[in-house]
Enzyme design. Structure first.
Site, PDB file in Angstrom:
ATOM      1  N   HIS A 324       0.833  -1.192   0.000  1.00 29.24           N
ATOM      2  CA  HIS A 324       0.000   0.000   0.000  1.00 29.24           C
ATOM      3  C   HIS A 324       0.869   1.245   0.000  1.00 29.24           C
ATOM      4  O   HIS A 324       1.926   1.274   0.626  1.00 29.24           O
ATOM      5  CB  HIS A 324      -0.851   0.059   1.283  1.00 29.24           C
ATOM      6  CG  HIS A 324      -2.080  -0.772   1.240  1.00 29.24           C
ATOM      7  ND1 HIS A 324      -3.261  -0.342   0.685  1.00 29.24           N
ATOM      8  CD2 HIS A 324      -2.313  -2.025   1.692  1.00 29.24           C
ATOM      9  CE1 HIS A 324      -4.172  -1.285   0.805  1.00 29.24           C
ATOM     10  NE2 HIS A 324      -3.636  -2.317   1.423  1.00 29.24           N
ATOM     11  N   HIS A 367      -2.657  -0.530  12.177  1.00 34.89           N
ATOM     12  CA  HIS A 367      -1.978   0.764  12.240  1.00 34.89           C
ATOM     13  C   HIS A 367      -2.129   1.393  13.616  1.00 34.89           C
ATOM     14  O   HIS A 367      -3.166   1.278  14.261  1.00 34.89           O
ATOM     15  CB  HIS A 367      -2.615   1.696  11.185  1.00 34.89           C
ATOM     16  CG  HIS A 367      -1.848   2.930  10.901  1.00 34.89           C
ATOM     17  ND1 HIS A 367      -2.437   4.087  10.415  1.00 34.89           N
ATOM     18  CD2 HIS A 367      -0.533   3.226  11.017  1.00 34.89           C
ATOM     19  CE1 HIS A 367      -1.525   5.020  10.234  1.00 34.89           C
ATOM     20  NE2 HIS A 367      -0.364   4.525  10.610  1.00 34.89           N
ATOM     21  N   GLU A 373      -7.936  10.105  13.746  1.00 36.89           N
ATOM     22  CA  GLU A 373      -8.714   9.820  12.551  1.00 36.89           C
ATOM     23  C   GLU A 373     -10.199   9.680  12.872  1.00 36.89           C
ATOM     24  O   GLU A 373     -10.613   8.749  13.577  1.00 36.89           O
ATOM     25  CB  GLU A 373      -8.216   8.535  11.889  1.00 36.89           C
ATOM     26  CG  GLU A 373      -6.741   8.585  11.495  1.00 36.89           C
ATOM     27  CD  GLU A 373      -6.230   7.259  10.945  1.00 36.89           C
ATOM     28  OE1 GLU A 373      -6.985   6.264  11.013  1.00 36.89           O
ATOM     29  OE2 GLU A 373      -5.097   7.222  10.447  1.00 36.89           O
ATOM     30  N   HIS A 396     -10.466   6.919  15.812  1.00 32.18           N
ATOM     31  CA  HIS A 396      -9.256   6.231  16.264  1.00 32.18           C
ATOM     32  C   HIS A 396      -8.236   7.319  16.591  1.00 32.18           C
ATOM     33  O   HIS A 396      -7.741   7.997  15.701  1.00 32.18           O
ATOM     34  CB  HIS A 396      -8.742   5.280  15.178  1.00 32.18           C
ATOM     35  CG  HIS A 396      -9.749   4.255  14.770  1.00 32.18           C
ATOM     36  ND1 HIS A 396     -10.078   4.012  13.454  1.00 32.18           N
ATOM     37  CD2 HIS A 396     -10.533   3.428  15.517  1.00 32.18           C
ATOM     38  CE1 HIS A 396     -11.000   3.062  13.399  1.00 32.18           C
ATOM     39  NE2 HIS A 396     -11.286   2.697  14.641  1.00 32.18           N
ATOM     40  N   HIS A 402      -5.933   0.281  15.240  1.00 39.01           N
ATOM     41  CA  HIS A 402      -7.109   0.045  14.416  1.00 39.01           C
ATOM     42  C   HIS A 402      -6.688  -0.753  13.193  1.00 39.01           C
ATOM     43  O   HIS A 402      -5.502  -0.885  12.890  1.00 39.01           O
ATOM     44  CB  HIS A 402      -7.773   1.358  14.005  1.00 39.01           C
ATOM     45  CG  HIS A 402      -6.826   2.381  13.441  1.00 39.01           C
ATOM     46  ND1 HIS A 402      -6.015   3.161  14.231  1.00 39.01           N
ATOM     47  CD2 HIS A 402      -6.560   2.757  12.167  1.00 39.01           C
ATOM     48  CE1 HIS A 402      -5.289   3.968  13.474  1.00 39.01           C
ATOM     49  NE2 HIS A 402      -5.599   3.738  12.217  1.00 39.01           N
TER      50      HIS A 402
END
Length: 477
Positions: A324, A367, A373, A396, A402
């Protein structure tokens, strides 16, 4: 400079330009949503526009002539200090039927029962991972307009020192009538989830539907008309203004392209009857009475104005080999802090896109993050979790873990990889460097999930290795 642009034809001869070669012309429209003609817009993020609803209303060659055309008053609206660097300076000259100073004294808005959710105080600290179901709609027998339907869920900082932000939601079922709202504390970025919003602003009209966002900068007066029950999300930033993110090695194109941002053309009301002006100032609400409609700007020029953007226009980037790229590649707008590369707020969208990475776990990775977030769901489903519903939200916080739930993990680790287009939903994120305090309302809301952490509880131990415990490179039985 962007060329003239229109979302659809107008009821009058109308054109727009940021270069001044042509002038926008749009006659004032009726208040009724049903009778409002399709709107025309100006195109180009941050451009210097000029637009007039009556030909000849704009002064030529200067901002404040001794006598303005058509007997109008000249008024400057400054969104930045006079002396900020020129590339950051934002201001607009308004030519209006009467200046804004014609009003009564501001007084504290009388308390309502129940109290307006806009005034919820964000003063409760928790690092917990939180998720809410959809915000309930107002009862059908109650009339709730956009301002009355705003509910502050979380925030940080202090608007009186122009530092920080807040996150709100709204649920409304009535149009604002003979009233206007002015946020002196910061910029409003609104994300409709259900229901089209019709905004009447000092600079003109905007129609904003789900899949679109709209930004109303600090101090600009506006009114919201609805077609029916409406719900959505609001990000309020107390410092700086939204701008496009830097593209770096991506080059000159991609993500949110400047030409896709739409600004209103001049449209005015000449209505002589009392209007209520609600002013959010230092976290409190005040009201004043105006003798006439505040939407009386016949012409304007400048670069400080509301704008909208269609999230379906976002040109996504991603890996075409493996792994990613970080979710910052999905940034639509950013509000920078004083630290380079660190945002007061990033507005991020997770749009339909192709995923083609080889030998890669394709959902968002597990993460922990120095940023905070807040996520919302506009429609469909999120590709990392079950149960994240349209109209719902999650938080989060800084360094709180999360990632995908068990169902998503099992599917992603066992599926045969090939090119896949994800088009099952549209989610977004407000990401901020500030740790967000919660309001009491948010933590006591009946739609707050009490067991959100359970979505990760059954992730299995899959580790395969030698028996025993390893410490310092030595095996211990």
């Amino acid at each position: 400079m962007a060329s003239s642009s229109s979302s659809s034809s107008s009821s009058s001869s109308s054109s727009s330009s940021s270069s001044g070669s042509t002038i926008s012309v749009q006659l004032h429209t009726l208040k009724s949503v049903a009778s409002r003609p399709p709107l025309q817009y100006q195109s180009g993020f941050g451009n210097h526009f000029e637009t007039e609803a009556i030909p000849g209303a704009l002064p030529q060659g200067q901002n404040t002539p001794q006598v303005c055309p058509l007997g109008l008053y000249a008024e400057q609206l400054s969104g930045t200090a006079f002396t900020v660097p020129r590339e950051h300076n934002q201001r607009t000259w308004l030519y209006r039927i009467k200046p804004s100073v014609v009003q009564s004294r501001f007084t504290s808005l009388a308390p309502s029962d129940p109290p307006l959710g806009l005034l919820n105080k964000a003063n409760i600290v928790t690092p917990a991972m939180l998720r809410w179901g959809p915000l309930p709609m107002p009862a059908t027998e109650k009339s709730v307009d956009f301002v009355q339907g705003l509910i502050c869920m979380m925030g940080a900082g202090d608007p009186s020192v122009k530092k920080g932000l807040s996150v709100l939601m709204y649920a409304a079922n009535a149009s604002m009538e003979d009233s206007a709202f002015q946020n002196s504390d910061g910029d409003f970025l609104v994300v409709p989830q259900i229901g089209t919003l019709h905004l009447r602003t000092e600079m003109g009209l905007l129609t904003v539907s789900p899949h679109e966002i709209v930004v109303v900068p600090r101090g600009i007066r506006f009114q919201v008309e609805l077609e029916g029950p409406s719900r959505g999300y609001v990000l309020e930033v107390y410092e700086n203004h939204f701008q496009l993110p830097q593209l770096g090695p991506l080059g000159a194109n991609g993500l949110a392209n400047p030409r896709d941002f739409r600004y209103p053309v001049a449209a005015y009301e000449d209505i002589q009857r009392p209007y209520q002006l609600i002013n959010k100032f230092s976290g409190q609400l005040f009201e004043a009475t105006l003798p006439a409609s505040p939407f009386n700007v016949v012409a304007w020029h400048g670069n400080y104005a509301p704008f909208k953007y269609n999230l379906d226009d976002f040109c996504a980037a991603g890996s075409v080999t493996y792994d990613h790229l970080d979710p910052s590649i999905f940034t639509v707008l950013t509000c920078p802090s004083s630290v380079s590369g660190v945002a007061v707020a990033d507005v991020v969208v997770f749009p339909p896109r192709w995923m083609v990475m080889d030998h890669t776990f394709r959902p968002p990775y597990y993460h922990r993050n120095v940023m905070n977030e807040f996520m919302g769901m506009i429609h469909g489903k999120y590709d990392a979790k079950e149960g994240f519903l349209p109209g719902g939200s999650s938080l989060h916080s800084c360094m709180s873990p999360h990632g995908p739930d068990l169902t998503t993990f099992e599917k992603a680790t066992n599926e045969t990889l090939g090119p896949v287009k994800f088009d099952g939903g549209l989610a977004f994120m407000f990401e901020t460097c500030y740790s967000l305090n919660m309001t009491e309302w948010a933590l006591q809301a009946p739609h707050l999930e009490s067991d959100y952490e359970r979505c990760w509880a059954n992730l299995p131990k899959l580790f395969v290795g030698p028996e025993g415990k390893w410490e310092g490179g030595r095996e211990e039985s």
